[in-house]
Motif scaffolding. Structure first.
Motif, PDB file in Angstrom:
ATOM      1  N   LEU A   1      -1.701  -9.124 -11.937  1.00  0.00           N
ATOM      2  CA  LEU A   1      -1.407  -8.851 -10.527  1.00  0.00           C
ATOM      3  C   LEU A   1      -0.033  -8.222 -10.343  1.00  0.00           C
ATOM      4  N   LYS A   2       0.852  -8.421 -11.314  1.00  0.00           N
ATOM      5  CA  LYS A   2       2.201  -7.877 -11.218  1.00  0.00           C
ATOM      6  C   LYS A   2       2.226  -6.354 -11.302  1.00  0.00           C
ATOM      7  N   LYS A   3       1.146  -5.756 -11.793  1.00  0.00           N
ATOM      8  CA  LYS A   3       1.091  -4.304 -11.927  1.00  0.00           C
ATOM      9  C   LYS A   3       0.503  -3.607 -10.698  1.00  0.00           C
ATOM     10  N   ILE A   4       0.103  -4.381  -9.707  1.00  0.00           N
ATOM     11  CA  ILE A   4      -0.435  -3.788  -8.485  1.00  0.00           C
ATOM     12  C   ILE A   4       0.705  -3.185  -7.668  1.00  0.00           C
ATOM     13  N   ARG A   5       0.531  -1.950  -7.246  1.00  0.00           N
ATOM     14  CA  ARG A   5       1.532  -1.280  -6.421  1.00  0.00           C
ATOM     15  C   ARG A   5       0.981  -0.849  -5.065  1.00  0.00           C
ATOM     16  N   GLY A   6      -0.244  -1.190  -4.785  1.00  0.00           N
ATOM     17  CA  GLY A   6      -0.822  -0.859  -3.487  1.00  0.00           C
ATOM     18  C   GLY A   6      -2.105  -1.624  -3.267  1.00  0.00           C
ATOM     19  N   GLN A   7      -2.395  -1.937  -2.006  1.00  0.00           N
ATOM     20  CA  GLN A   7      -3.624  -2.628  -1.641  1.00  0.00           C
ATOM     21  C   GLN A   7      -4.299  -1.854  -0.516  1.00  0.00           C
ATOM     22  N   GLY A   8      -5.608  -1.653  -0.640  1.00  0.00           N
ATOM     23  CA  GLY A   8      -6.355  -0.941   0.383  1.00  0.00           C
ATOM     24  C   GLY A   8      -7.593  -1.709   0.779  1.00  0.00           C
ATOM     25  N   TYR A   9      -7.626  -2.196   2.018  1.00  0.00           N
ATOM     26  CA  TYR A   9      -8.769  -2.953   2.531  1.00  0.00           C
ATOM     27  C   TYR A   9      -9.127  -2.418   3.917  1.00  0.00           C
ATOM     28  N   ASP A  10     -10.202  -2.993   4.479  1.00  0.00           N
ATOM     29  CA  ASP A  10     -10.526  -2.685   5.870  1.00  0.00           C
ATOM     30  C   ASP A  10      -9.749  -3.633   6.781  1.00  0.00           C
ATOM     31  N   GLY A  11     -10.140  -3.684   8.040  1.00  0.00           N
ATOM     32  CA  GLY A  11      -9.335  -4.448   8.988  1.00  0.00           C
ATOM     33  C   GLY A  11      -9.766  -5.870   9.212  1.00  0.00           C
TER      34      GLY A  11
END
Length: 790
Positions: free
Chosen positions: A346-356
């Motif tokens: 999880l430390k390598k995640i640099r962005g999150q994209g979800y719906d609302g």
């Protein structure tokens, strides 16, 4: 015998007294005990595994083989935490993975090191000789690196004997089963041909998302479906293959059983995932997640990773996860399990994209918040395409007349598209009108012109569907009016007659034409943005730039667009014999005709309708796309190559490094400060960097010119900007593939088989790169096979 031998209490089929429960039968209970272990969901984190001795003896070798195929848990890209040991901050050294790569593994949850080989054969190697630290307790004395060498020990140590047993287990040609089943070279060659035919058949079906066994894809079905038909086709087309595939092969060794099919499909999926994770190569990435229910009403979570490889942005689907609870904690646990299984962190995640949805973007307990607590650099971006759709829907809900218009559109679809007969009437009527127009010279002919058209239902979750519906309504307007007249005159159902009559009156009014053309123009402006946002390689800065351009177009249309809109409306009304309104007359309120309004029709339609709707649309844009004005994206804009890097600003780029404290040290920030002037001078005087359209092209050209090696810190900044997600369109495409694989007739397909099929159906580009030899090699390693490949 009871006087000399005492029954073990730990035997699975016995109770605490060492006796088997009454009414039980060992032979009958054995299959149920074996089936309790799901080999596809074995814990990957070393600290969560139970001892091998606790598994059933008949499954121990399968479990060992499963772990050995996967390899040690080695999250190389993880940010290993530091602890004060001996007055110094120490941590696990990832370089140990290279030195002890065949056995050393690391637990993300326990922050300890373990030995895979010793864990697998602890119950067969006698005394442990001081190996408990790497077996049950875990090794965490990072200052005592000599303990790693001590654990390996001498040639006959516990560890080396365990390693030898691991090698022997994977060397199937020396197993007892193979020794009893002697094979000649001819038999081995025939076995390879049969297995290769099964792999070819599976590849064809996976590539087309086709069923393997017809309507029943359950665990035990053996229907003669596509798979067996393909095998027969291969046999008929190739005499040699036919001779050994279904002809001379033993009845139980034709490599077409359901279990064989599932194993081959699983091997394909694992090889696809192996390619994807090799591309990521412990680099940074973004996480895109969405939820949807399949045909059997099971909630499935699709996981997509966005990363940059060789300057190119890629979004790859890595699996469906079945979640029983859709709360954020369950979603995070499922993602962590998937990551640990593939040595991601999880430390390598640099962005999150979800719906609302609230469980995704909730401020306190949403999935994005839970991940941000562990990784402050995992910045969240609400799906731009989803937000754009919400802009249109919000205006429809807020403005009464616009909402009424879309309600009437929905009713129109229910009446006109209620039956195939009515849909055919629309098409036939349109065809006749096209022929008349061609005969009179009003319409040109040519390739791609005058195609057959039909109406489609709009949907809030189908991006761009409202625009297509309104566009088709304009093209098919006279045909639609004819169908409404037909239903009103001929239909025997009084309710349908009244509904058609009301729709006929409404859509022949000036109001309906006004809102039709106004919303068509607004949706047409946003349609280009919607299509651009759904591209896989779209970068965040280009998306922000397109959002701003769309907003400027709406603002410009609000200033000088009413007159042009009025001309279109008047032309449409004249063409279809719709009564127009004299704009200079006093407006009459249809709700109260006796009340004088003292305003003209022009004032009403321009100020109270047109301007109000446009203002609501522009305001909604600003409220929904709040990321556009964020400081993070403002700093990223300094990387843009537009107009010869006119937005380049060293101070903003240095500020950008502060948003990613784990990616840039203080020394690297100082180096970057001296590197930036040289970088901008170099690229501005290089013709290859002229006229670049976006940051994605900049990354590609930097790789081609090898400038990423000269300016590695600038390229690192560029990658961080490129991995930020724009839209979840790729996730939506995965759900489309899922509905093709798990259809109404195939609703009994199990979750593991579904996941493997969807991975291959979505990632067809990677599937084409997987060789048959790789699949057959993995297939042989999965279980002990009596037959061996040559």
């Amino acid at each position: 015998m009871e006087r000399f031998l005492k029954r073990k209490a730990s035997t699975p089929d016995c109770n605490n007294n060492g006796e088997r429960p009454s009414g039980s039968n060992l032979r009958n209970d054995l299959p149920s005990m074996i089936s309790e272990v799901d080999l596809n969901n074995l814990p990957s984190d070393p600290s969560e595994r139970k001892s091998i001795s606790q598994y059933h003896p008949n499954q121990k070798d399968e479990i060992r083989r499963k772990y050995l195929i996967k390899g040690p848990c080695q999250p190389r890209g993880h940010d290993f935490p530091r602890r004060i040991i001996g007055n110094k901050a120490r941590r696990f050294n990832p370089a140990w993975f290279d030195q002890y790569g065949n056995w050393l593994e690391y637990s993300l949850k326990a922050d300890k090191a373990f030995c895979l080989c010793c864990y697998l054969f602890r119950d067969q190697c006698g005394g442990q000789g001081g190996s408990d630290a790497f077996l049950t307790e875990g090794f965490s004395s990072w200052n005592k690196t000599e303990r790693l060498t001590t654990h390996v020990g001498h040639i006959n140590s516990f560890h080396n004997r365990a390693v030898k047993k691991c090698e022997d287990l994977m060397r199937q040609d020396q197993s007892i089963a193979v020794a009893f089943h002697k094979q000649s070279d001819i038999q081995k060659n025939e076995y390879r041909i049969r297995l290769n035919a099964s792999v070819d058949a599976a590849r064809f079906l996976l590539n087309g998302a086709l069923p393997f066994r017809g309507h029943d894809e359950s665990e035990t079905s053996f229907h003669r479906g596509n798979f067996l038909e393909l095998i027969k086709l291969i046999r008929d087309q190739n005499e040699v293959v036919g001779k050994v595939t279904l002809g001379n092969a033993p009845g139980n060794n034709q490599m077409v059983a359901p279990s064989i099919q599932k194993d081959v499909v699983h091997c394909f999926a694992q090889e696809v995932l192996k390619y994807i994770f090799q591309e990521i190569n412990d680099d940074v990435f973004s996480l895109l997640v969405d939820e949807s229910s399949d045909i059997s009403k099971k909630e499935q979570m699709a996981v997509v990773l966005r990363y940059v490889t060789r300057g190119i942005v890629k979004e790859r689907f890595v699996g469906l996860v079945h979640v029983k609870d859709t709360n954020a904690l369950s979603l995070k646990s499922a993602i962590e399990f998937l990551f640990v299984e593939h040595d991601l962190s999880l430390k390598k995640i640099r962005g999150q994209g979800y719906d609302g949805s609230s469980n995704m973007r909730g401020k306190f307990n949403g999935l994005k918040t839970l991940i941000l607590r562990e990784n402050s650099s995992a910045y969240y971006v609400h799906c731009f395409a989803h937000q754009l759709q919400l802009v249109v829907v919000a205006v429809a809900h807020k403005h009464i007349e616009v909402g009424k218009f879309f309600d009437m559109i929905a009713s129109l679809m229910n009446v006109v598209c209620a039956s195939c007969k009515r849909s055919d009437m629309v098409r036939e009527s349109q065809k006749e009108k096209v022929h008349e127009a061609i005969g009179s010279g009003e319409t040109e002919t040519g390739s791609g012109l005058n195609q057959e058209l039909s109406l489609g239902r709009p949907g809030d979750t189908r991006w761009g569907s409202h625009y297509k519906t309104l566009k088709r309504l304009v093209d098919l307007f006279p045909s639609v009016i004819e169908v409404l007249q037909y239903v009103e005159d001929v239909c025997e159902n009084p309710y349908s007659q009244r509904q058609a009559n009301g729709l006929h009156i409404y859509f022949q009014s000036f109001d309906s034409v006004f809102y039709l053309h106004l919303m068509l123009h607004i949706l047409g402006v946003t349609e280009s943005l919607s299509q651009a946002l759904q591209k896989k390689d779209q970068d965040i800065f280009n998306a922000v730039s397109l959002v701003k351009s769309t907003k400027r177009q709406l603002q410009q249309f609000r200033v000088d667009g009413f007159c042009r809109l009025l001309e279109k409306i008047s032309s449409f009304c004249e063409k279809h014999d719709i009564e127009t309104v004299n704009m200079e007359e006093i407006y009459v309120n249809p709700k109260n005709r006796r009340h004088k309004t003292n305003i003209t029709y022009r004032h009403y339609y321009e100020y109270e309708c047109f301007n109000t709707i446009m203002d609501m649309q522009i305001q909604e844009f600003g409220d929904r796309f709040d990321e556009v004005s964020s400081e993070l994206l403002t700093c990223m804009a300094a990387l843009s190559p537009h107009y010869s890097f006119c937005d380049f600003d060293p101070s903003k780029l240095l500020r950008l490094t502060e948003f990613y404290p784990d990616d840039f040290s203080d020394d690297e920030r100082t180096t970057l400060e001296h590197q930036l002037p040289l970088y901008i001078d170099n690229v501005q005087h290089d013709e290859l960097f002229a006229n670049l359209k976006g940051m994605s092209e900049l990354g590609r050209v930097m790789i081609e010119t090898r400038k990423h090696l000269v300016f590695p810190l600038v390229y690192r900044l560029l990658k961080l900007a490129l991995v930020l997600p724009v839209a979840t369109a790729t996730v939506e495409r995965c759900f489309s593939a899922m509905k093709l694989v798990k259809s109404t007739l195939r609703n009994r397909i199990c979750d593991d088989f579904l996941n493997a099929c969807v991975i291959c159906a979505v990632e067809k580009e990677v599937l084409a790169k997987v060789t048959n030899q790789d699949v057959m090699t993995r297939f042989q390693m999965m279980k002990t096979r009596r037959n061996q490949l040559m």
